[in-house]
Design a protein around this motif. Structure first.
Motif, PDB file in Angstrom:
ATOM      1  N   TYR A  35       0.768  -1.243   0.097  1.00 45.31           N
ATOM      2  CA  TYR A  35      -0.041   0.016  -0.042  1.00 45.31           C
ATOM      3  C   TYR A  35       0.773   1.124   0.266  1.00 45.31           C
ATOM      4  O   TYR A  35       1.822   1.277   0.578  1.00 45.31           O
ATOM      5  CB  TYR A  35      -0.843   0.004   1.440  1.00 45.31           C
ATOM      6  CG  TYR A  35      -1.866  -1.089   1.247  1.00 45.31           C
ATOM      7  CD1 TYR A  35      -1.614  -2.377   1.911  1.00 45.31           C
ATOM      8  CD2 TYR A  35      -3.299  -0.699   1.037  1.00 45.31           C
ATOM      9  CE1 TYR A  35      -2.648  -3.311   1.935  1.00 45.31           C
ATOM     10  CE2 TYR A  35      -4.241  -1.696   1.083  1.00 45.31           C
ATOM     11  CZ  TYR A  35      -3.977  -2.909   1.110  1.00 45.31           C
ATOM     12  OH  TYR A  35      -4.832  -4.009   1.441  1.00 45.31           O
ATOM     13  N   GLN A  37       0.932   5.229   1.140  1.00 45.57           N
ATOM     14  CA  GLN A  37       0.111   6.069   1.979  1.00 45.57           C
ATOM     15  C   GLN A  37       0.559   7.551   1.680  1.00 45.57           C
ATOM     16  O   GLN A  37       1.720   7.820   2.283  1.00 45.57           O
ATOM     17  CB  GLN A  37       0.034   5.772   3.399  1.00 45.57           C
ATOM     18  CG  GLN A  37      -0.821   6.800   4.377  1.00 45.57           C
ATOM     19  CD  GLN A  37      -0.785   6.437   5.681  1.00 45.57           C
ATOM     20  OE1 GLN A  37      -0.071   5.613   6.237  1.00 45.57           O
ATOM     21  NE2 GLN A  37      -2.171   6.900   6.399  1.00 45.57           N
ATOM     22  N   GLN A  41      -3.482  11.284   3.951  1.00 47.40           N
ATOM     23  CA  GLN A  41      -4.660  10.343   3.226  1.00 47.40           C
ATOM     24  C   GLN A  41      -4.494   8.851   3.641  1.00 47.40           C
ATOM     25  O   GLN A  41      -3.488   8.577   4.346  1.00 47.40           O
ATOM     26  CB  GLN A  41      -4.466  10.232   1.575  1.00 47.40           C
ATOM     27  CG  GLN A  41      -4.371  11.526   0.907  1.00 47.40           C
ATOM     28  CD  GLN A  41      -4.025  11.414  -0.614  1.00 47.40           C
ATOM     29  OE1 GLN A  41      -4.153  10.323  -1.053  1.00 47.40           O
ATOM     30  NE2 GLN A  41      -3.827  12.542  -1.277  1.00 47.40           N
ATOM     31  N   GLY A  42      -5.417   8.186   3.151  1.00 48.34           N
ATOM     32  CA  GLY A  42      -5.551   6.878   3.863  1.00 48.34           C
ATOM     33  C   GLY A  42      -4.633   5.878   2.634  1.00 48.34           C
ATOM     34  O   GLY A  42      -4.311   6.453   1.533  1.00 48.34           O
ATOM     35  N   PRO A  43      -4.129   4.788   3.208  1.00 51.61           N
ATOM     36  CA  PRO A  43      -3.346   3.776   2.292  1.00 51.61           C
ATOM     37  C   PRO A  43      -4.152   3.499   1.102  1.00 51.61           C
ATOM     38  O   PRO A  43      -5.436   3.442   1.264  1.00 51.61           O
ATOM     39  CB  PRO A  43      -2.981   2.683   3.283  1.00 51.61           C
ATOM     40  CG  PRO A  43      -3.236   3.236   4.616  1.00 51.61           C
ATOM     41  CD  PRO A  43      -4.248   4.368   4.589  1.00 51.61           C
ATOM     42  N   PHE A  45      -4.197   0.857  -2.185  1.00 49.74           N
ATOM     43  CA  PHE A  45      -3.561  -0.586  -2.554  1.00 49.74           C
ATOM     44  C   PHE A  45      -2.819  -0.432  -3.960  1.00 49.74           C
ATOM     45  O   PHE A  45      -3.097   0.158  -4.804  1.00 49.74           O
ATOM     46  CB  PHE A  45      -4.946  -1.488  -2.804  1.00 49.74           C
ATOM     47  CG  PHE A  45      -4.486  -2.865  -3.400  1.00 49.74           C
ATOM     48  CD1 PHE A  45      -4.957  -3.320  -4.675  1.00 49.74           C
ATOM     49  CD2 PHE A  45      -3.932  -3.989  -2.465  1.00 49.74           C
ATOM     50  CE1 PHE A  45      -4.493  -4.506  -5.303  1.00 49.74           C
ATOM     51  CE2 PHE A  45      -3.743  -5.151  -3.085  1.00 49.74           C
ATOM     52  CZ  PHE A  45      -3.770  -5.399  -4.398  1.00 49.74           C
ATOM     53  N   LEU A  88       4.681   7.204   2.485  1.00 45.27           N
ATOM     54  CA  LEU A  88       5.127   5.937   3.245  1.00 45.27           C
ATOM     55  C   LEU A  88       4.493   4.620   2.400  1.00 45.27           C
ATOM     56  O   LEU A  88       3.049   4.497   2.114  1.00 45.27           O
ATOM     57  CB  LEU A  88       4.096   6.037   4.746  1.00 45.27           C
ATOM     58  CG  LEU A  88       4.470   4.705   5.661  1.00 45.27           C
ATOM     59  CD1 LEU A  88       5.962   4.932   6.268  1.00 45.27           C
ATOM     60  CD2 LEU A  88       3.538   5.162   6.789  1.00 45.27           C
ATOM     61  N   LEU A  90       3.603   0.574   2.771  1.00 45.00           N
ATOM     62  CA  LEU A  90       3.281  -0.299   3.740  1.00 45.00           C
ATOM     63  C   LEU A  90       3.180  -1.589   3.210  1.00 45.00           C
ATOM     64  O   LEU A  90       2.592  -1.746   2.158  1.00 45.00           O
ATOM     65  CB  LEU A  90       2.117   0.155   4.439  1.00 45.00           C
ATOM     66  CG  LEU A  90       1.766   1.521   5.252  1.00 45.00           C
ATOM     67  CD1 LEU A  90       0.422   1.895   5.511  1.00 45.00           C
ATOM     68  CD2 LEU A  90       2.531   1.254   6.704  1.00 45.00           C
TER      69      LEU A  90
ATOM     70  N   PHE B  90      -8.279   4.551  11.120  1.00 51.91           N
ATOM     71  CA  PHE B  90      -8.666   4.412   9.806  1.00 51.91           C
ATOM     72  C   PHE B  90      -9.892   3.570   9.863  1.00 51.91           C
ATOM     73  O   PHE B  90      -9.465   2.450  10.188  1.00 51.91           O
ATOM     74  CB  PHE B  90      -7.571   4.090   8.779  1.00 51.91           C
ATOM     75  CG  PHE B  90      -6.511   5.044   8.667  1.00 51.91           C
ATOM     76  CD1 PHE B  90      -5.502   5.286   9.206  1.00 51.91           C
ATOM     77  CD2 PHE B  90      -6.701   6.063   7.394  1.00 51.91           C
ATOM     78  CE1 PHE B  90      -4.428   6.170   8.847  1.00 51.91           C
ATOM     79  CE2 PHE B  90      -5.919   6.955   7.200  1.00 51.91           C
ATOM     80  CZ  PHE B  90      -4.628   7.002   7.982  1.00 51.91           C
ATOM     81  N   PHE B 102      -9.365   2.099   2.213  1.00 57.32           N
ATOM     82  CA  PHE B 102      -9.476   3.050   3.359  1.00 57.32           C
ATOM     83  C   PHE B 102     -10.238   4.347   3.340  1.00 57.32           C
ATOM     84  O   PHE B 102     -10.166   4.855   2.313  1.00 57.32           O
ATOM     85  CB  PHE B 102      -7.919   3.151   3.894  1.00 57.32           C
ATOM     86  CG  PHE B 102      -7.293   1.990   4.258  1.00 57.32           C
ATOM     87  CD1 PHE B 102      -6.380   1.201   3.642  1.00 57.32           C
ATOM     88  CD2 PHE B 102      -7.128   1.692   5.811  1.00 57.32           C
ATOM     89  CE1 PHE B 102      -5.730   0.064   3.985  1.00 57.32           C
ATOM     90  CE2 PHE B 102      -6.378   0.620   6.160  1.00 57.32           C
ATOM     91  CZ  PHE B 102      -5.790  -0.137   5.277  1.00 57.32           C
ATOM     92  N   GLY B 103     -10.610   4.679   4.341  1.00 53.87           N
ATOM     93  CA  GLY B 103     -11.153   6.070   4.423  1.00 53.87           C
ATOM     94  C   GLY B 103      -9.999   7.027   4.567  1.00 53.87           C
ATOM     95  O   GLY B 103      -8.859   6.492   4.832  1.00 53.87           O
ATOM     96  N   ALA B 104     -10.081   8.299   4.449  1.00 50.56           N
ATOM     97  CA  ALA B 104      -9.229   9.284   4.608  1.00 50.56           C
ATOM     98  C   ALA B 104      -8.486   9.393   5.814  1.00 50.56           C
ATOM     99  O   ALA B 104      -7.596  10.222   6.100  1.00 50.56           O
ATOM    100  CB  ALA B 104      -9.663  10.489   4.094  1.00 50.56           C
TER     101      ALA B 104
END
Lengths: 114, 112
Positions: A35, A37, A41-43, A45, A88, A90, B90, B102-104
């Motif tokens: 992932y 990131q 923000q969220g990770p 895919f 980042l 992951l 998250f 994932f959400g933010a």
């Protein structure tokens, strides 16, 4: 038991260079996912591998590639780095790529592209 | 595409107060839902997960979450917040192909 490990922890590269990130899954886990990131923000895919075969790919350009080795560890490669690749990265492992399997995350590799 | 929404970017609560972090998912079959926590500079730690069955799920560190299909929600709760709970949270759902979406994220600040 050791969790998911990733190396290196931090990395600084310049635009146009190539980078290789490494991941070792939890012992007994055969599936590895990557992932990205970006800050704030969220990770997102990137890839999933299981038994050395690609099982899923996210919406990333062909500059991103990965592979999984017989010991189930994995490498993520990024060519022709752009500033926007700073993030980042992951790695997550699971027993198998089944819907009910939990993914366990490593600490990540922080990549800075200058 | 299926998605996850966390409406609150930041939340500040006093230590000892209760906490609820919101998560909404887009319509789909019975979702596989997760809450992860990320401390600064760290990876993601699983707090809890919901696959089926009892809609109230207990997790680690005193967290729980309730799945409400009618509201397409999976909110995370804790009755009494500790300063060490300050982190980013998250919500995620498993999609076809076994990837996590994932959400933010919601940044939790705890004031003493």
């Amino acid at each position: 038991d050791a969790g998911v490990t990733q190396s290196p922890t931090h990395l600084i590269k310049t635009r146009g260079q190539h980078v290789t990130l490494r991941c070792s899954p939890i012992s007994g886990h055969k599936s590895v996912s990557w992932y990205q990131q970006v800050l704030g923000q969220g990770p997102q895919f990137i890839f999933q591998y299981y038994e050395k075969e690609e099982r899923g790919r996210g919406n990333f350009p062909d500059r991103f590639s990965a592979r999984q080795f017989p010991n189930y560890s994995s490498e993520l490669n990024v060519n022709a780095l752009l500033l926007g690749d700073s993030a980042l990265y992951l790695c997550a492992s699971s027993l198998a790529p089944a819907l009910q399997e939990t993914q366990y995350f490593g600490p990540g590799t922080r990549l800075l592209v200058l | 595409a299926q998605s996850v929404t966390q409406p609150d970017i930041h939340i500040t609560v006093s230590e000892g107060a209760s906490l609820e972090l919101r998560c909404n998912y887009s319509y789909g079959a019975t979702p596989y839902l997760f809450w992860y926590v990320q401390s600064p500079g760290q990876g993601l730690q699983l707090l809890l997960k919901y696959f089926s069955g009892d809609t109230l799920v207990q997790g680690i560190k005193g967290f729980e979450a309730e799945f409400k299909r009618s509201q397409s929600s999976f909110n995370l709760r804790k009755p009494s917040v500790h300063w060490s709970d300050a982190a980013e949270y998250f919500c995620a759902r498993r999609e076809y192909g076994n990837k996590l979406v994932f959400g933010a994220g919601t940044i939790l600040r705890v004031k003493s």
